[in-house]
Write a protein that holds these residues in place. Structure first.
Motif, mmCIF file in Angstrom:
data_model
loop_
_atom_site.group_PDB
_atom_site.id
_atom_site.type_symbol
_atom_site.label_atom_id
_atom_site.label_comp_id
_atom_site.label_asym_id
_atom_site.label_seq_id
_atom_site.Cartn_x
_atom_site.Cartn_y
_atom_site.Cartn_z
ATOM 1 N N SER A 281 68.273 56.309 28.757
ATOM 2 C CA SER A 281 67.672 57.235 29.645
ATOM 3 C C SER A 281 66.311 56.852 29.932
ATOM 4 C CB SER A 281 67.419 58.591 28.955
ATOM 5 O OG SER A 281 66.648 58.472 27.726
ATOM 6 N N SER A 282 65.466 55.876 28.966
ATOM 7 C CA SER A 282 64.253 55.273 29.342
ATOM 8 C C SER A 282 64.265 54.447 30.368
ATOM 9 C CB SER A 282 63.509 54.802 27.993
ATOM 10 O OG SER A 282 64.685 53.660 27.503
ATOM 11 N N GLU A 283 65.383 53.759 30.634
ATOM 12 C CA GLU A 283 65.379 52.656 31.781
ATOM 13 C C GLU A 283 65.762 53.366 33.348
ATOM 14 O OE1 GLU A 283 68.710 50.304 30.551
ATOM 15 O OE2 GLU A 283 67.660 49.262 28.996
ATOM 16 N N VAL A 284 66.250 54.446 32.866
ATOM 17 C CA VAL A 284 66.359 54.970 34.144
ATOM 18 C C VAL A 284 65.158 55.659 34.532
ATOM 19 C CG1 VAL A 284 67.468 57.301 35.114
ATOM 20 C CG2 VAL A 284 68.691 55.981 33.758
ATOM 21 N N LEU A 285 64.411 56.147 33.643
ATOM 22 C CA LEU A 285 62.859 56.765 34.105
ATOM 23 C C LEU A 285 62.185 55.880 34.781
ATOM 24 C CD1 LEU A 285 62.207 58.940 30.713
ATOM 25 C CD2 LEU A 285 63.612 59.588 32.926
ATOM 26 N N LEU A 286 62.401 54.558 34.236
ATOM 27 C CA LEU A 286 61.475 53.403 34.953
ATOM 28 C C LEU A 286 61.934 53.150 36.354
ATOM 29 C CD1 LEU A 286 61.259 50.929 32.006
ATOM 30 C CD2 LEU A 286 59.205 52.303 32.828
ATOM 31 N N ASN A 287 63.278 53.263 36.660
ATOM 32 C CA ASN A 287 63.980 52.955 37.711
ATOM 33 C C ASN A 287 63.726 54.039 38.818
ATOM 34 O OD1 ASN A 287 64.695 50.507 36.812
ATOM 35 N ND2 ASN A 287 66.569 51.398 35.995
ATOM 36 N N ARG A 288 63.665 55.150 38.529
ATOM 37 C CA ARG A 288 63.498 56.190 39.555
ATOM 38 C C ARG A 288 62.268 56.254 40.206
ATOM 39 N NH1 ARG A 288 67.476 60.911 39.726
ATOM 40 N NH2 ARG A 288 65.487 62.370 40.070
ATOM 41 N N PRO A 289 62.194 56.263 41.361
ATOM 42 C CA PRO A 289 60.908 56.222 42.184
ATOM 43 C C PRO A 289 60.234 57.479 42.264
ATOM 44 C CG PRO A 289 62.775 56.330 43.789
ATOM 45 C CD PRO A 289 63.382 56.046 42.482
ATOM 46 N N ASP A 290 60.895 58.923 42.139
ATOM 47 C CA ASP A 290 60.235 60.122 41.938
ATOM 48 C C ASP A 290 59.489 60.021 40.618
ATOM 49 O OD1 ASP A 290 62.706 60.009 40.713
ATOM 50 O OD2 ASP A 290 63.081 62.108 40.812
ATOM 51 N N ILE A 291 60.047 59.496 39.492
ATOM 52 C CA ILE A 291 59.477 59.656 37.894
ATOM 53 C C ILE A 291 58.174 58.532 38.146
ATOM 54 C CG2 ILE A 291 59.853 58.912 35.627
ATOM 55 C CD1 ILE A 291 61.243 61.190 36.554
ATOM 56 N N ARG A 292 58.234 57.469 38.925
ATOM 57 C CA ARG A 292 57.124 56.341 39.047
ATOM 58 C C ARG A 292 55.995 57.242 39.782
ATOM 59 N NH1 ARG A 292 60.762 52.685 40.745
ATOM 60 N NH2 ARG A 292 59.788 52.284 42.698
ATOM 61 N N ALA A 293 56.503 57.878 40.803
ATOM 62 C CA ALA A 293 55.408 58.807 41.667
ATOM 63 C C ALA A 293 54.693 59.703 40.783
ATOM 64 C CB ALA A 293 55.864 59.273 42.868
ATOM 65 N N ALA A 294 55.561 60.583 40.068
ATOM 66 C CA ALA A 294 54.671 61.562 39.381
ATOM 67 C C ALA A 294 53.868 61.006 38.254
ATOM 68 C CB ALA A 294 55.988 62.388 38.388
ATOM 69 N N GLU A 295 54.149 59.741 37.395
ATOM 70 C CA GLU A 295 53.494 58.981 36.625
ATOM 71 C C GLU A 295 52.084 58.515 37.304
ATOM 72 O OE1 GLU A 295 53.198 56.238 32.981
ATOM 73 O OE2 GLU A 295 55.051 56.176 33.947
ATOM 74 N N TYR A 296 52.305 58.121 38.542
ATOM 75 C CA TYR A 296 51.015 57.423 39.330
ATOM 76 C C TYR A 296 50.151 58.619 39.538
ATOM 77 C CZ TYR A 296 53.446 52.956 39.857
ATOM 78 O OH TYR A 296 54.119 51.769 39.314
ATOM 79 N N ASP A 297 50.648 59.707 39.666
ATOM 80 C CA ASP A 297 49.856 60.930 40.097
ATOM 81 C C ASP A 297 49.264 61.312 39.021
ATOM 82 O OD1 ASP A 297 50.417 61.205 42.989
ATOM 83 O OD2 ASP A 297 52.226 62.492 42.475
ATOM 84 N N LEU A 298 49.787 61.268 37.570
ATOM 85 C CA LEU A 298 49.148 61.480 36.504
ATOM 86 C C LEU A 298 48.076 60.653 36.164
ATOM 87 C CD1 LEU A 298 48.862 63.238 33.828
ATOM 88 C CD2 LEU A 298 50.806 61.772 32.913
ATOM 89 N N ARG A 299 48.225 59.479 36.274
ATOM 90 C CA ARG A 299 47.148 58.563 36.204
ATOM 91 C C ARG A 299 45.883 58.636 36.996
ATOM 92 N NH1 ARG A 299 48.487 53.504 33.332
ATOM 93 N NH2 ARG A 299 50.616 53.474 32.675
ATOM 94 N N ALA A 300 46.143 59.054 38.515
ATOM 95 C CA ALA A 300 45.122 59.280 39.157
ATOM 96 C C ALA A 300 44.416 60.683 38.776
ATOM 97 C CB ALA A 300 45.718 59.631 40.673
#
Length: 474
Positions: A281-300
Motif C-alpha cells: 500500500s505504501s508504494e501505491v501511495l507514492l504512485n497515485r497522483p492525487d495522493i502526491r497532490a494532497a501531500e504537496y498541498d500539505l507541504r505548501a
C-alpha cells in the motif's frame, strides 16, 4: 574613462544570500495514516511487474485503442486545461523565487533646458545634466525567511498542480479505454441480436408450417412473433449504445473518429496483462497522483506557517544606487563625478500583533485541514484499489460460472429445438430454452464488459506508469 567598483553592491548581495538561508518553517513530517500494509485479493503474477513501471502501451493491447488514446492525450481540452494550469502555477513560482535576489536595474537620463531671465537674476540661463547608474530598489533582506517560505509554498503548489495534471492524464486514459470497450460491447451485442433474430425467424417459419397443419395454436405463433420483435428491439438498443460510445470517443479526442484507425481486437484480447499486482500500500501511495497532490498541498501549507511566523519580526529593505553624473556629457564618466546612495529601511511590527497572531493561527488551521485531506485521500485510494481487486477476483469467478451456464443453455436449446422439430417438445419448451440461451449470452457479454472496465479502473487506481514531477520547476 573610469572603471567603477561594485564592491558595495556585491557585499550587499553576499550578506543577503547568507541571511536568507534561515527560515522559520516547521520541520515537515509526513502524516501517518492507518492502512494495512498489503491489499487483500492481490495476486502476484510471474512477471511481477508493477503498475508504476508499466506504460499504458504495455498494458492495453489493442492498436486501435492505442491510437485513440494518443489522439486524446494530444487533443483533449480537459487535459490541455490541466497542463496550462500547471504551467501558470510554475510561472507564479518563478516570480516568487525571483524575490529572493535583488533586482539590479540600469538607468540613464539627460536634461537640458533654458531658465527665464526674470527667474534667474536678470540673466537667462541654459542648464544641462546627465547621469547613468545601477540601482537596487526596496530589496528585502530575508532575515527570518518570509520570502523564502513564500517561494517554497509556491514551489509545492506547482508540484500539486503538476500532480493534478498527472491525475487528469491517467483519468483520460481510463475513460478513453472504457468508452472504447463500450463501443466494442455494443457491436458484439448487435451481432448477437442479429444472430438471435435470424434463428427466431427460422423457428417462426417452422411454427407457421405447424400452425397451418393444425399442430400448434395461434398463441404459439404470436409468442414467436413477440420474440422476433424483442430481438429487433435489442438490436436497436445496441445500435444506440454504439453510437453513444462513438460520440463519447469523439468528444474525448476532440475530433470526429478518423477513418484510418488500425484494425481493432476483440473484447477478449484487450489486455496484455490481466493480473496486474497491487503490491504494498505504501508504494501505491507514492504512485497515485492525487495522493502526491494532497501531500504537496500539505507541504505548501507548512511553508506558509514559516511566512506567518516571520511576520512577527522586523524586516529590512535596501535601496541603493551607484553611478555618475555631470553637467556636461563629455564629463559624465570622469572619476570625480561618481555618485552613490544607500538607503536602508527597517519595518518594526508594533501595533499589529493581533493581525499577525490571527494570520499564524489561520496558517496552522489550514495545515490541519490539509492533513485531514491527505488522510482522506489515502483512505480513498486504499478503498479504490481494494474495491478494484475484489471486483476483479469476483468478476473472474462470475465469468467462468456464466460461461459454463451459457454452454449448458446452448446445449439445452439445441436439444429442445431438435425435439420441437420432431414434435416431441412443445412451443413453450422452445420459448423457454431460447430465452435462457439468449439471456446467458447477454449476461456473459455484459460481464466481459465489466471485467474490462475493472481492469482499466485498476490501472488508474494504482497510478500506473506516470512520471513523478518533483524536480525544480525552474
Amino acid at each position: 574613462m573610469t572603471v567603477f567598483s561594485f564592491k558595495p553592491t556585491l557585499s550587499v548581495l553576499t550578506v543577503a544570500t547568507a541571511l536568507s538561508a534561515c527560515t522559520m518553517m516547521p520541520r515537515y513530517e509526513q502524516p501517518q495514516v492507518n492502512v494495512p500494509e498489503t491489499f487483500r485479493h492481490d495476486t502476484q503474477p510471474e512477471t511481477g511487474i508493477q503498475a508504476a513501471s508499466l506504460g499504458w502501451q504495455d498494458y492495453f493491447a489493442d492498436p486501435r485503442l492505442h491510437r485513440l488514446i494518443e489522439l486524446a492525450l494530444n487533443n483533449n481540452t480537459d487535459l490541455q486545461e490541466a497542463a496550462l494550469n500547471a504551467e501558470a502555477v510554475r510561472r507564479q513560482y518563478m516570480i516568487s523565487r525571483a524575490d529572493l535576489l535583488p533586482g539590479i536595474n540600469a538607468s540613464g537620463n539627460g536634461q537640458r533646458g533654458r531658465r527665464a531671465a526674470d527667474l534667474s537674476g536678470g540673466n537667462a540661463m541654459v542648464s544641462e545634466s546627465y547621469s547613468v547608474g545601477l540601482g537596487i530598489t526596496a530589496y528585502e533582506l530575508d532575515l527570518f525567511g518570509r520570502v523564502r517560505s513564500q517561494a517554497e509554498a509556491a514551489k509545492q503548489t506547482y508540484f500539486s498542480s503538476a500532480a493534478a495534471r498527472d491525475a487528469a492524464h491517467l483519468t483520460l486514459i481510463a475513460t478513453v479505454a472504457k468508452a472504447y470497450f463500450n463501443q466494442l460491447h455494443a457491436e458484439e451485442a448487435m451481432v448477437l441480436a442479429q444472430n438471435v433474430l435470424k434463428t427466431r425467424e427460422r423457428t417462426y417459419e417452422l411454427t407457421q408450417l405447424k400452425h397451418r397443419a393444425g399442430v400448434v395454436s395461434a398463441l404459439d405463433l404470436r409468442q414467436q412473433e413477440a420474440l422476433i420483435e424483442a430481438a429487433k428491439a435489442d438490436y436497436a438498443a445496441a445500435v444506440q449504445s454504439r453510437e453513444q460510445a462513438q460520440n463519447a470517443l469523439s468528444m474525448l479526442i476532440n475530433q470526429p473518429l478518423p477513418n484510418d484507425l488500425p484494425q481493432g481486437l476483440s473484447l477478449e484480447e484487450q489486455f496484455k496483462i490481466s493480473k496486474l499486482p497491487a503490491g504494498l500500500s505504501s508504494e501505491v501511495l507514492l504512485n497515485r497522483p492525487d495522493i502526491r497532490a494532497a501531500e504537496y498541498d500539505l507541504r505548501a501549507a507548512n511553508a506558509n506557517i514559516g511566512a506567518a511566523r516571520a511576520a512577527f519580526f522586523p524586516s529590512i529593505s535596501l535601496t541603493g544606487t551607484i553611478g555618475t553624473g555631470s553637467t556636461e556629457l563629455s564629463g559624465l564618466f570622469e572619476g570625480r563625478n561618481r555618485t552613490w546612495s544607500f538607503m536602508p529601511t527597517i519595518n518594526l511590527p508594533i501595533f499589529n500583533w493581533g493581525r499577525n497572531r490571527a494570520n499564524l493561527d489561520l496558517a496552522n488551521i489550514r495545515k490541519q485541514i490539509q492533513i485531514v485531506r491527505y488522510e482522506a485521500a489515502v483512505q480513498n485510494a486504499f478503498r479504490d484499489v481494494s474495491d478494484a481487486l475484489v471486483a476483479r477476483e469476483q468478476l473472474d469467478e462470475r465469468y467462468d460460472a456464466t460461461m459454463r451456464q451459457r454452454q449448458a443453455f446452448a446445449d439445452s436449446l439445441r436439444l429442445v429445438r431438435l425435439r420441437y422439430q420432431h414434435g416431441v417438445s412443445n412451443a413453450l419448451d422452445l420459448l423457454d430454452a431460447e430465452r435462457n440461451s439468449y439471456g446467458a449470452d447477454t449476461a456473459l457479454l455484459n460481464i466481459e464488459l465489466t471485467r474490462l472496465e475493472n481492469l482499466a479502473d485498476l490501472y488508474k487506481a494504482l497510478g500506473g506508469g506516470l512520471k513523478r514531477y518533483t524536480e525544480d520547476p525552474s
